[in-house]
Enzyme design. Structure first.
Site, PDB file in Angstrom:
ATOM      1  N   ASN A 227       0.866  -1.163   0.000  1.00  0.00           N
ATOM      2  CA  ASN A 227       0.000   0.000   0.000  1.00  0.00           C
ATOM      3  C   ASN A 227       0.910   1.222   0.000  1.00  0.00           C
ATOM      4  O   ASN A 227       1.435   1.623   1.025  1.00  0.00           O
ATOM      5  CB  ASN A 227      -0.900  -0.042   1.242  1.00  0.00           C
ATOM      6  CG  ASN A 227      -1.892   1.090   1.274  1.00  0.00           C
ATOM      7  OD1 ASN A 227      -1.821   2.012   0.449  1.00  0.00           O
ATOM      8  ND2 ASN A 227      -2.811   1.037   2.212  1.00  0.00           N
TER       9      ASN A 227
ATOM     10  N   ARG B 211     -12.691  15.100   7.959  1.00  0.00           N
ATOM     11  CA  ARG B 211     -13.451  15.499   6.762  1.00  0.00           C
ATOM     12  C   ARG B 211     -14.897  15.799   7.118  1.00  0.00           C
ATOM     13  O   ARG B 211     -15.509  15.085   7.911  1.00  0.00           O
ATOM     14  CB  ARG B 211     -13.422  14.379   5.713  1.00  0.00           C
ATOM     15  CG  ARG B 211     -12.093  14.271   5.009  1.00  0.00           C
ATOM     16  CD  ARG B 211     -12.037  13.065   4.081  1.00  0.00           C
ATOM     17  NE  ARG B 211     -11.080  12.093   4.581  1.00  0.00           N
ATOM     18  CZ  ARG B 211     -10.957  10.847   4.121  1.00  0.00           C
ATOM     19  NH1 ARG B 211     -11.736  10.421   3.146  1.00  0.00           N
ATOM     20  NH2 ARG B 211     -10.060  10.037   4.632  1.00  0.00           N
TER      21      ARG B 211
ATOM     22  N   GLU C 268      -8.394  -5.674   4.526  1.00  0.00           N
ATOM     23  CA  GLU C 268      -8.156  -5.317   3.127  1.00  0.00           C
ATOM     24  C   GLU C 268      -6.895  -5.996   2.591  1.00  0.00           C
ATOM     25  O   GLU C 268      -6.829  -6.363   1.428  1.00  0.00           O
ATOM     26  CB  GLU C 268      -8.051  -3.790   2.996  1.00  0.00           C
ATOM     27  CG  GLU C 268      -9.390  -3.115   3.225  1.00  0.00           C
ATOM     28  CD  GLU C 268      -9.289  -1.642   3.567  1.00  0.00           C
ATOM     29  OE1 GLU C 268      -9.026  -1.328   4.752  1.00  0.00           O
ATOM     30  OE2 GLU C 268      -9.449  -0.808   2.670  1.00  0.00           O
TER      31      GLU C 268
ATOM     32  N   ARG D 231      -2.585  -1.943  -3.530  1.00  0.00           N
ATOM     33  CA  ARG D 231      -3.789  -1.146  -3.381  1.00  0.00           C
ATOM     34  C   ARG D 231      -3.663   0.055  -4.317  1.00  0.00           C
ATOM     35  O   ARG D 231      -2.662   0.777  -4.270  1.00  0.00           O
ATOM     36  CB  ARG D 231      -3.898  -0.652  -1.946  1.00  0.00           C
ATOM     37  CG  ARG D 231      -5.046   0.291  -1.786  1.00  0.00           C
ATOM     38  CD  ARG D 231      -5.155   0.807  -0.374  1.00  0.00           C
ATOM     39  NE  ARG D 231      -6.301   1.705  -0.325  1.00  0.00           N
ATOM     40  CZ  ARG D 231      -6.281   2.873   0.308  1.00  0.00           C
ATOM     41  NH1 ARG D 231      -5.217   3.278   0.947  1.00  0.00           N
ATOM     42  NH2 ARG D 231      -7.356   3.624   0.318  1.00  0.00           N
TER      43      ARG D 231
ATOM     44  N   HIS E 122     -13.225   2.719  -0.552  1.00  0.00           N
ATOM     45  CA  HIS E 122     -13.227   1.643   0.475  1.00  0.00           C
ATOM     46  C   HIS E 122     -13.828   0.350  -0.083  1.00  0.00           C
ATOM     47  O   HIS E 122     -14.314  -0.502   0.675  1.00  0.00           O
ATOM     48  CB  HIS E 122     -14.074   2.025   1.718  1.00  0.00           C
ATOM     49  CG  HIS E 122     -13.510   3.151   2.536  1.00  0.00           C
ATOM     50  ND1 HIS E 122     -14.316   4.105   3.101  1.00  0.00           N
ATOM     51  CD2 HIS E 122     -12.245   3.447   2.910  1.00  0.00           C
ATOM     52  CE1 HIS E 122     -13.566   4.961   3.786  1.00  0.00           C
ATOM     53  NE2 HIS E 122     -12.297   4.575   3.682  1.00  0.00           N
TER      54      HIS E 122
END
Ligand code: ADP
Length: 391
Positions: free
Chosen positions: A3, A232, A376, A82, A171
Protein backbone atom coordinates in the site's frame (compact mmCIF):
# COMPACT_ATOMS: atom_id res chain seq x y z
CA UNK A 1 0.62 -6.77 -0.40
CA UNK A 2 1.81 -3.20 -0.87
CA UNK A 3 0.00 0.00 0.00
CA UNK A 4 2.08 2.87 -1.36
CA UNK A 5 0.90 6.24 -0.10
CA UNK A 6 2.13 9.76 -0.74
CA UNK A 7 4.79 9.46 1.97
CA UNK A 8 4.53 5.90 3.27
CA UNK A 9 4.70 2.33 2.01
CA UNK A 10 2.94 -0.35 4.06
CA UNK A 11 3.71 -3.95 3.21
CA UNK A 12 2.77 -7.41 4.44
CA UNK A 13 3.66 -10.88 3.33
CA UNK A 14 0.26 -12.55 3.42
CA UNK A 15 -0.62 -16.20 2.93
CA UNK A 16 -3.82 -15.96 0.86
CA UNK A 17 -5.22 -19.22 2.20
CA UNK A 18 -4.62 -18.96 5.94
CA UNK A 19 -4.38 -15.18 6.09
CA UNK A 20 -1.15 -15.56 8.08
CA UNK A 21 1.27 -12.59 7.95
CA UNK A 22 4.84 -13.85 8.00
CA UNK A 23 6.34 -10.38 7.70
CA UNK A 24 4.94 -6.86 7.77
CA UNK A 25 6.22 -3.36 8.15
CA UNK A 26 6.00 0.23 7.05
CA UNK A 27 8.29 2.81 5.49
CA UNK A 28 7.72 6.44 6.39
CA UNK A 29 8.86 9.75 4.92
CA UNK A 30 9.29 8.01 1.58
CA UNK A 31 10.56 10.35 -1.11
CA UNK A 32 12.63 12.35 1.41
CA UNK A 33 16.21 11.96 2.70
CA UNK A 34 14.81 11.05 6.15
CA UNK A 35 13.05 7.90 4.95
CA UNK A 36 12.90 5.09 7.54
CA UNK A 37 11.73 1.50 7.39
CA UNK A 38 10.12 -0.23 10.41
CA UNK A 39 10.38 -4.02 10.24
CA UNK A 40 10.14 -6.75 12.88
CA UNK A 41 13.55 -7.61 14.33
CA UNK A 42 14.81 -11.06 15.36
CA UNK A 43 12.91 -11.10 18.65
CA UNK A 44 9.77 -9.67 17.04
CA UNK A 45 10.50 -6.20 18.46
CA UNK A 46 10.27 -3.67 15.61
CA UNK A 47 13.56 -2.18 14.43
CA UNK A 48 13.89 1.03 12.47
CA UNK A 49 16.33 1.33 9.58
CA UNK A 50 17.45 4.68 8.21
CA UNK A 51 17.49 4.58 4.42
CA UNK A 52 20.20 6.60 2.72
CA UNK A 53 18.15 6.68 -0.48
CA UNK A 54 14.49 7.43 0.30
CA UNK A 55 13.09 6.88 -3.22
CA UNK A 56 10.23 4.44 -3.81
CA UNK A 57 12.69 2.35 -5.80
CA UNK A 58 15.18 2.08 -2.93
CA UNK A 59 12.48 1.52 -0.29
CA UNK A 60 10.85 -1.28 -2.27
CA UNK A 61 14.20 -2.93 -3.06
CA UNK A 62 14.89 -2.98 0.67
CA UNK A 63 11.43 -4.45 1.41
CA UNK A 64 12.03 -7.18 -1.19
CA UNK A 65 15.43 -7.74 0.46
CA UNK A 66 13.69 -8.36 3.80
CA UNK A 67 11.28 -10.81 2.15
CA UNK A 68 14.28 -12.67 0.76
CA UNK A 69 16.16 -12.63 4.09
CA UNK A 70 13.08 -13.90 5.94
CA UNK A 71 13.36 -17.08 3.86
CA UNK A 72 9.98 -16.38 2.22
CA UNK A 73 11.50 -15.39 -1.15
CA UNK A 74 10.82 -18.71 -2.91
CA UNK A 75 7.19 -18.72 -1.73
CA UNK A 76 6.51 -15.23 -3.10
CA UNK A 77 4.10 -15.62 -6.03
CA UNK A 78 3.41 -11.97 -6.77
CA UNK A 79 2.78 -8.46 -5.50
CA UNK A 80 -0.72 -7.08 -4.96
CA UNK A 81 -1.07 -3.30 -4.82
CA UNK A 82 -3.79 -1.15 -3.38
CA UNK A 83 -4.69 1.42 -6.05
CA UNK A 84 -7.11 4.15 -5.07
CA UNK A 85 -8.70 5.14 -8.38
CA UNK A 86 -9.62 2.88 -11.27
CA UNK A 87 -12.03 5.36 -12.89
CA UNK A 88 -14.82 3.77 -14.95
CA UNK A 89 -12.44 1.31 -16.52
CA UNK A 90 -11.73 -1.18 -13.72
CA UNK A 91 -14.66 -3.12 -12.33
CA UNK A 92 -12.44 -5.71 -10.61
CA UNK A 93 -8.80 -6.37 -9.72
CA UNK A 94 -6.44 -6.96 -12.70
CA UNK A 95 -3.00 -8.29 -13.53
CA UNK A 96 -0.71 -5.34 -14.18
CA UNK A 97 0.62 -4.76 -17.71
CA UNK A 98 1.63 -1.64 -19.67
CA UNK A 99 -1.97 -0.79 -20.54
CA UNK A 100 -3.05 -1.03 -16.90
CA UNK A 101 -0.17 1.25 -15.87
CA UNK A 102 -1.20 3.80 -18.53
CA UNK A 103 -4.81 3.64 -17.35
CA UNK A 104 -3.86 4.18 -13.69
CA UNK A 105 -1.78 7.15 -14.84
CA UNK A 106 -4.75 8.56 -16.78
CA UNK A 107 -6.79 8.66 -13.54
CA UNK A 108 -4.24 10.83 -11.69
CA UNK A 109 -6.46 13.94 -12.06
CA UNK A 110 -9.19 12.06 -10.12
CA UNK A 111 -6.79 11.02 -7.30
CA UNK A 112 -3.85 13.43 -7.46
CA UNK A 113 -2.41 12.42 -4.08
CA UNK A 114 -2.88 8.67 -4.27
CA UNK A 115 -2.56 7.31 -7.82
CA UNK A 116 0.98 8.68 -8.42
CA UNK A 117 2.21 6.97 -5.23
CA UNK A 118 0.39 3.72 -6.08
CA UNK A 119 2.03 3.80 -9.53
CA UNK A 120 5.46 4.51 -8.04
CA UNK A 121 5.06 1.32 -5.97
CA UNK A 122 4.11 -0.76 -9.02
CA UNK A 123 6.95 0.64 -11.11
CA UNK A 124 9.49 0.10 -8.34
CA UNK A 125 8.54 -3.58 -7.97
CA UNK A 126 8.71 -3.94 -11.74
CA UNK A 127 12.20 -2.47 -11.87
CA UNK A 128 13.46 -4.65 -9.01
CA UNK A 129 11.72 -7.89 -10.05
CA UNK A 130 10.58 -7.72 -13.72
CA UNK A 131 9.57 -11.41 -13.55
CA UNK A 132 7.21 -11.02 -10.56
CA UNK A 133 3.51 -10.90 -11.49
CA UNK A 134 1.69 -7.87 -10.10
CA UNK A 135 -1.97 -7.19 -9.42
CA UNK A 136 -3.80 -3.89 -8.94
CA UNK A 137 -6.73 -3.88 -6.51
CA UNK A 138 -8.83 -0.72 -6.81
CA UNK A 139 -10.76 1.07 -4.04
CA UNK A 140 -13.34 2.15 -6.61
CA UNK A 141 -13.88 -1.14 -8.48
CA UNK A 142 -16.53 -2.66 -6.21
CA UNK A 143 -18.81 0.36 -6.75
CA UNK A 144 -18.71 0.23 -10.55
CA UNK A 145 -21.95 -1.76 -10.33
CA UNK A 146 -23.88 1.31 -9.09
CA UNK A 147 -26.80 2.13 -11.41
CA UNK A 148 -26.71 5.58 -13.09
CA UNK A 149 -29.46 6.86 -10.79
CA UNK A 150 -27.07 6.31 -7.89
CA UNK A 151 -23.80 7.45 -9.50
CA UNK A 152 -24.86 10.49 -11.54
CA UNK A 153 -24.96 13.99 -10.07
CA UNK A 154 -27.72 16.33 -11.18
CA UNK A 155 -25.24 18.62 -12.95
CA UNK A 156 -24.74 19.43 -16.65
CA UNK A 157 -24.24 16.30 -18.74
CA UNK A 158 -20.96 17.66 -20.12
CA UNK A 159 -19.32 17.65 -16.67
CA UNK A 160 -19.76 13.89 -16.71
CA UNK A 161 -18.87 13.14 -20.34
CA UNK A 162 -15.90 15.53 -20.51
CA UNK A 163 -14.51 15.55 -17.00
CA UNK A 164 -15.75 12.28 -15.47
CA UNK A 165 -17.75 14.08 -12.77
CA UNK A 166 -19.80 11.25 -11.21
CA UNK A 167 -19.89 9.32 -7.96
CA UNK A 168 -17.19 6.61 -7.84
CA UNK A 169 -17.16 5.53 -4.19
CA UNK A 170 -14.16 4.22 -2.22
CA UNK A 171 -13.23 1.64 0.48
CA UNK A 172 -14.51 -0.96 -2.02
CA UNK A 173 -12.04 -3.65 -0.94
CA UNK A 174 -13.25 -3.36 2.65
CA UNK A 175 -16.97 -3.30 1.75
CA UNK A 176 -16.46 -6.37 -0.46
CA UNK A 177 -14.50 -8.25 2.22
CA UNK A 178 -16.96 -7.64 5.05
CA UNK A 179 -20.01 -8.40 2.93
CA UNK A 180 -18.54 -11.82 2.03
CA UNK A 181 -17.58 -12.43 5.63
CA UNK A 182 -21.02 -11.35 6.90
CA UNK A 183 -22.71 -13.87 4.59
CA UNK A 184 -20.43 -16.61 5.94
CA UNK A 185 -21.18 -15.61 9.55
CA UNK A 186 -24.92 -15.55 8.84
CA UNK A 187 -24.69 -18.90 7.07
CA UNK A 188 -26.63 -17.52 4.09
CA UNK A 189 -25.65 -17.09 0.43
CA UNK A 190 -24.39 -13.57 -0.32
CA UNK A 191 -26.59 -13.68 -3.42
CA UNK A 192 -29.72 -13.51 -1.24
CA UNK A 193 -28.71 -10.79 1.17
CA UNK A 194 -29.45 -7.08 1.43
CA UNK A 195 -26.64 -5.52 3.48
CA UNK A 196 -25.54 -2.07 4.51
CA UNK A 197 -21.83 -2.14 5.29
CA UNK A 198 -20.47 0.71 7.43
CA UNK A 199 -16.70 1.27 7.14
CA UNK A 200 -16.00 3.68 10.00
CA UNK A 201 -12.29 4.45 10.31
CA UNK A 202 -10.49 7.77 9.89
CA UNK A 203 -12.39 7.87 6.61
CA UNK A 204 -16.00 6.68 6.74
CA UNK A 205 -18.34 5.35 4.07
CA UNK A 206 -21.38 3.13 3.65
CA UNK A 207 -22.21 0.68 0.89
CA UNK A 208 -25.58 -0.82 0.00
CA UNK A 209 -24.81 -4.39 -1.09
CA UNK A 210 -27.54 -6.41 -2.78
CA UNK A 211 -26.82 -9.97 -3.95
CA UNK A 212 -23.11 -9.32 -3.35
CA UNK A 213 -23.10 -6.24 -5.60
CA UNK A 214 -22.69 -2.60 -4.53
CA UNK A 215 -25.79 -0.62 -5.55
CA UNK A 216 -25.17 2.60 -3.63
CA UNK A 217 -22.46 4.25 -1.51
CA UNK A 218 -21.89 7.50 0.35
CA UNK A 219 -18.54 8.68 -1.05
CA UNK A 220 -18.63 10.31 -4.45
CA UNK A 221 -16.28 11.95 -6.94
CA UNK A 222 -13.83 12.29 -4.07
CA UNK A 223 -13.49 10.86 -0.58
CA UNK A 224 -15.01 14.03 0.89
CA UNK A 225 -18.66 13.23 0.21
CA UNK A 226 -21.04 11.51 2.62
CA UNK A 227 -20.55 10.79 6.32
CA UNK A 228 -18.84 12.92 8.97
CA UNK A 229 -15.25 11.60 9.36
CA UNK A 230 -12.18 12.25 11.53
CA UNK A 231 -11.09 15.46 9.78
CA UNK A 232 -13.45 15.50 6.76
CA UNK A 233 -16.80 17.29 6.75
CA UNK A 234 -18.73 14.83 4.60
CA UNK A 235 -21.73 16.40 2.84
CA UNK A 236 -22.05 20.17 2.99
CA UNK A 237 -24.14 22.63 1.03
CA UNK A 238 -22.05 23.45 -2.09
CA UNK A 239 -23.47 26.97 -1.75
CA UNK A 240 -21.07 27.27 1.21
CA UNK A 241 -18.18 27.79 -1.22
CA UNK A 242 -19.54 31.01 -2.72
CA UNK A 243 -20.74 32.25 0.65
CA UNK A 244 -17.38 31.78 2.38
CA UNK A 245 -15.43 33.01 -0.62
CA UNK A 246 -17.30 36.32 -0.19
CA UNK A 247 -17.39 36.47 3.60
CA UNK A 248 -14.02 34.96 4.56
CA UNK A 249 -12.08 35.64 1.37
CA UNK A 250 -11.06 32.01 1.03
CA UNK A 251 -10.24 30.40 -2.31
CA UNK A 252 -11.76 27.13 -3.53
CA UNK A 253 -8.44 25.41 -2.80
CA UNK A 254 -8.32 26.77 0.77
CA UNK A 255 -11.93 25.81 1.46
CA UNK A 256 -11.44 22.30 0.09
CA UNK A 257 -8.37 21.92 2.29
CA UNK A 258 -10.28 22.97 5.43
CA UNK A 259 -13.14 20.59 4.60
CA UNK A 260 -10.61 17.74 4.21
CA UNK A 261 -8.21 18.38 7.08
CA UNK A 262 -9.80 20.59 9.77
CA UNK A 263 -13.47 19.57 9.76
CA UNK A 264 -15.37 16.43 10.83
CA UNK A 265 -14.90 15.30 14.45
CA UNK A 266 -11.81 17.52 14.74
CA UNK A 267 -13.54 20.68 13.55
CA UNK A 268 -16.71 20.16 15.58
CA UNK A 269 -15.13 18.98 18.83
CA UNK A 270 -11.97 21.10 18.84
CA UNK A 271 -10.52 18.16 20.78
CA UNK A 272 -9.36 15.53 18.30
CA UNK A 273 -10.02 13.70 15.05
CA UNK A 274 -9.71 10.44 16.99
CA UNK A 275 -13.01 8.92 18.11
CA UNK A 276 -11.54 7.49 21.33
CA UNK A 277 -10.42 10.95 22.45
CA UNK A 278 -13.72 12.57 21.43
CA UNK A 279 -15.71 9.91 23.33
CA UNK A 280 -13.57 10.39 26.44
CA UNK A 281 -13.94 14.19 26.30
CA UNK A 282 -17.72 13.92 25.84
CA UNK A 283 -17.94 11.55 28.82
CA UNK A 284 -15.97 14.09 30.87
CA UNK A 285 -18.56 16.76 30.05
CA UNK A 286 -17.01 18.56 27.08
CA UNK A 287 -20.03 19.98 25.24
CA UNK A 288 -18.36 20.41 21.87
CA UNK A 289 -17.17 16.79 21.96
CA UNK A 290 -20.71 15.72 22.84
CA UNK A 291 -22.08 17.68 19.89
CA UNK A 292 -19.51 16.08 17.57
CA UNK A 293 -20.79 12.64 18.61
CA UNK A 294 -24.40 13.74 18.13
CA UNK A 295 -23.74 15.02 14.61
CA UNK A 296 -21.65 11.96 13.72
CA UNK A 297 -24.38 9.54 14.85
CA UNK A 298 -27.30 11.51 13.40
CA UNK A 299 -25.69 11.77 9.98
CA UNK A 300 -24.61 8.13 10.06
CA UNK A 301 -28.09 6.84 10.98
CA UNK A 302 -29.71 9.06 8.34
CA UNK A 303 -27.32 7.80 5.68
CA UNK A 304 -27.86 4.13 6.66
CA UNK A 305 -31.61 4.63 6.24
CA UNK A 306 -30.88 6.22 2.85
CA UNK A 307 -28.86 3.19 1.73
CA UNK A 308 -31.89 0.96 2.40
CA UNK A 309 -33.72 2.72 -0.48
CA UNK A 310 -31.31 1.13 -2.95
CA UNK A 311 -31.79 -2.29 -1.35
CA UNK A 312 -35.58 -2.31 -1.04
CA UNK A 313 -35.24 -3.70 2.49
CA UNK A 314 -32.56 -4.77 4.93
CA UNK A 315 -31.29 -8.11 6.24
CA UNK A 316 -28.21 -6.91 8.12
CA UNK A 317 -26.20 -3.81 9.02
CA UNK A 318 -22.46 -4.54 9.23
CA UNK A 319 -20.04 -2.37 11.25
CA UNK A 320 -16.32 -2.43 10.47
CA UNK A 321 -12.96 -0.53 10.71
CA UNK A 322 -11.59 1.23 13.84
CA UNK A 323 -14.82 2.89 15.07
CA UNK A 324 -17.14 0.20 13.68
CA UNK A 325 -15.18 -2.63 15.28
CA UNK A 326 -14.40 -1.00 18.64
CA UNK A 327 -16.93 1.66 19.61
CA UNK A 328 -19.89 -0.01 21.33
CA UNK A 329 -21.18 3.48 22.15
CA UNK A 330 -21.44 4.66 18.53
CA UNK A 331 -22.94 1.35 17.40
CA UNK A 332 -25.47 1.37 20.24
CA UNK A 333 -26.56 4.93 19.51
CA UNK A 334 -26.91 4.26 15.78
CA UNK A 335 -29.00 1.15 16.41
CA UNK A 336 -31.20 3.07 18.85
CA UNK A 337 -31.93 5.63 16.08
CA UNK A 338 -32.86 2.93 13.57
CA UNK A 339 -35.54 1.01 15.46
CA UNK A 340 -38.03 1.79 12.66
CA UNK A 341 -35.95 -0.40 10.33
CA UNK A 342 -36.29 -3.31 12.76
CA UNK A 343 -32.80 -2.82 14.21
CA UNK A 344 -32.08 -3.06 17.94
CA UNK A 345 -29.09 -3.47 20.23
CA UNK A 346 -28.27 -6.54 22.30
CA UNK A 347 -26.42 -4.54 24.96
CA UNK A 348 -24.29 -7.39 26.23
CA UNK A 349 -23.34 -8.71 22.79
CA UNK A 350 -22.55 -5.14 21.66
CA UNK A 351 -20.35 -4.48 24.69
CA UNK A 352 -18.39 -7.61 23.71
CA UNK A 353 -18.21 -6.47 20.05
CA UNK A 354 -20.12 -9.59 18.98
CA UNK A 355 -17.18 -11.80 19.88
CA UNK A 356 -19.22 -14.63 21.44
CA UNK A 357 -22.20 -14.33 19.11
CA UNK A 358 -20.66 -14.82 15.66
CA UNK A 359 -20.49 -11.05 15.17
CA UNK A 360 -24.15 -10.43 16.06
CA UNK A 361 -24.83 -7.42 18.32
CA UNK A 362 -28.63 -7.29 17.92
CA UNK A 363 -31.30 -9.63 19.26
CA UNK A 364 -32.08 -12.49 16.89
CA UNK A 365 -34.70 -11.44 14.36
CA UNK A 366 -35.31 -10.64 10.69
CA UNK A 367 -32.95 -7.61 10.69
CA UNK A 368 -29.55 -8.11 12.30
CA UNK A 369 -26.57 -5.94 13.21
CA UNK A 370 -23.08 -7.42 13.04
CA UNK A 371 -19.49 -6.45 13.84
CA UNK A 372 -17.14 -7.84 11.17
CA UNK A 373 -13.42 -6.95 11.34
CA UNK A 374 -12.18 -5.86 7.93
CA UNK A 375 -9.01 -7.17 6.31
CA UNK A 376 -8.16 -5.32 3.13
CA UNK A 377 -4.67 -6.84 3.03
CA UNK A 378 -6.08 -10.35 2.92
CA UNK A 379 -8.55 -9.38 0.19
CA UNK A 380 -5.67 -7.93 -1.87
CA UNK A 381 -3.63 -11.10 -1.33
CA UNK A 382 -6.56 -13.34 -2.29
CA UNK A 383 -7.38 -11.39 -5.46
CA UNK A 384 -3.70 -11.44 -6.39
CA UNK A 385 -3.27 -15.18 -5.83
CA UNK A 386 -6.45 -15.95 -7.81
CA UNK A 387 -5.48 -13.79 -10.79
CA UNK A 388 -1.88 -15.02 -10.83
CA UNK A 389 -2.95 -18.67 -10.68
CA UNK A 390 -5.52 -18.13 -13.45
CA UNK A 391 -3.29 -15.99 -15.65
P1 ADP B 1 -7.84 4.01 9.15
O1 ADP B 1 -9.06 4.49 8.45
O2 ADP B 1 -6.74 5.02 9.17
O3 ADP B 1 -7.42 2.60 8.77
P2 ADP B 1 -8.92 2.84 11.58
O4 ADP B 1 -9.80 1.90 10.82
O5 ADP B 1 -7.86 2.26 12.44
O6 ADP B 1 -8.27 3.94 10.67
O7 ADP B 1 -9.90 3.72 12.49
C1 ADP B 1 -9.41 4.76 13.26
C2 ADP B 1 -10.57 5.29 14.11
O8 ADP B 1 -11.04 4.23 14.96
C3 ADP B 1 -10.15 6.42 15.03
O9 ADP B 1 -11.15 7.42 15.05
C4 ADP B 1 -10.07 5.74 16.39
O10 ADP B 1 -10.32 6.61 17.45
C5 ADP B 1 -11.20 4.75 16.25
N1 ADP B 1 -11.12 3.73 17.30
C6 ADP B 1 -10.20 2.76 17.46
N2 ADP B 1 -10.42 2.07 18.61
C7 ADP B 1 -11.50 2.64 19.20
C8 ADP B 1 -12.22 2.41 20.41
N3 ADP B 1 -11.87 1.46 21.26
N4 ADP B 1 -13.30 3.20 20.66
C9 ADP B 1 -13.65 4.18 19.83
N5 ADP B 1 -13.02 4.45 18.67
C10 ADP B 1 -11.96 3.69 18.36
Amino acid sequence: MLNSGSSSVKFALVHPGSGERTLSGEAEKVGTPEAVLHVPGDSGVPVTEQLTDGSYQAVISRILGHVHESGSGPGLVGAGHRVVHGGERFTASVLVDDKVIDAIRSFIPLAPLHNPANLAGIEAVRAARPDLPQVAVFDTAFHQSLPPRAFRYAVPEEWYTRYGVRRYGFHGTSHRFVSQRAAALLGRPLGELRLVTAHLGNGCSLAAVRDGVSVDTTMGLTTLEGLVMGTRSGDVDPGMFGYLADRAGLSVGQLTDVLNTASGLAGLSGVSNDMRTVEAAAAAGNERAWLALEVFVHRLAKAIAGMVVGLGGLDALVFTAGIGEHSAEIRGRVLASLGFLGLAEDTEANARHGRDTGGRISPDGPVLALVVPTDEELMIARDSARLIAGG
